[in-house]
Motif scaffolding. Sequence first.
Motif, short mmCIF file in Angstrom:
data_model
loop_
_atom_site.label_atom_id
_atom_site.label_comp_id
_atom_site.label_asym_id
_atom_site.label_seq_id
_atom_site.Cartn_x
_atom_site.Cartn_y
_atom_site.Cartn_z
N LEU A 1 0.83 -1.19 0.00
CA LEU A 1 0.00 0.00 0.00
C LEU A 1 0.86 1.25 0.00
N LEU A 2 0.34 2.30 -0.59
CA LEU A 2 1.07 3.56 -0.68
C LEU A 2 1.08 4.27 0.66
N ARG A 3 2.18 4.94 0.94
CA ARG A 3 2.34 5.74 2.14
C ARG A 3 2.69 7.17 1.72
N PRO A 4 2.28 8.15 2.52
CA PRO A 4 2.60 9.54 2.17
C PRO A 4 4.10 9.80 2.27
N LEU A 5 4.61 10.68 1.39
CA LEU A 5 6.02 11.06 1.45
C LEU A 5 6.31 11.94 2.65
N ARG A 6 5.31 12.68 3.08
CA ARG A 6 5.51 13.61 4.20
C ARG A 6 4.72 13.14 5.41
N PHE B 1 -6.43 11.30 14.36
CA PHE B 1 -5.19 12.04 14.17
C PHE B 1 -4.86 12.15 12.68
N LEU B 2 -4.20 13.26 12.33
CA LEU B 2 -3.60 13.43 11.01
C LEU B 2 -2.15 12.97 11.13
N HIS B 3 -1.72 12.05 10.26
CA HIS B 3 -0.36 11.52 10.36
C HIS B 3 0.51 11.87 9.16
N GLY B 4 -0.11 12.07 7.99
CA GLY B 4 0.71 12.35 6.82
C GLY B 4 -0.06 13.09 5.74
N ILE B 5 0.72 13.68 4.83
CA ILE B 5 0.17 14.43 3.69
C ILE B 5 0.85 13.90 2.43
N PHE B 6 0.02 13.50 1.47
CA PHE B 6 0.57 13.02 0.20
C PHE B 6 0.95 14.20 -0.65
N GLU B 7 2.04 14.09 -1.39
CA GLU B 7 2.54 15.19 -2.23
C GLU B 7 2.02 15.01 -3.64
#
Length: 92
Positions: free
Chosen positions: A1-6, A86-92
């Motif tokens: 699965l894809l994970r956010p870079l940030r 919770f917010l954990h990451g942001i996709f670029e």
Amino acid sequence: LLRPLRLLRQPRSIKVIVRPSESRDGEPVSFTDYGEVHRLDHVRGPERITGQWWNGRWKTRDYFDVLDAAGDRYWIFRVPQSGWWFLHGIFE
């Protein structure tokens, strides 16, 4: 699965509205972060990730890959034991 870079250094607490509203386990339809409301157009999940109970990390997180109406994509999670989001990451 894809994970956010940030990934955020520390997951940030957010307020989430779910559907059905009476369910703690409902699907997120919007979240509020720093006063900004993100209405969600697409939600993928939950993907359940659990800690290593033998190391004392028994908490479970239900992660969602979400896309808001502005086209921004986020990685949010719910802790089933507490119901907190919770917010954990942001996709670029």
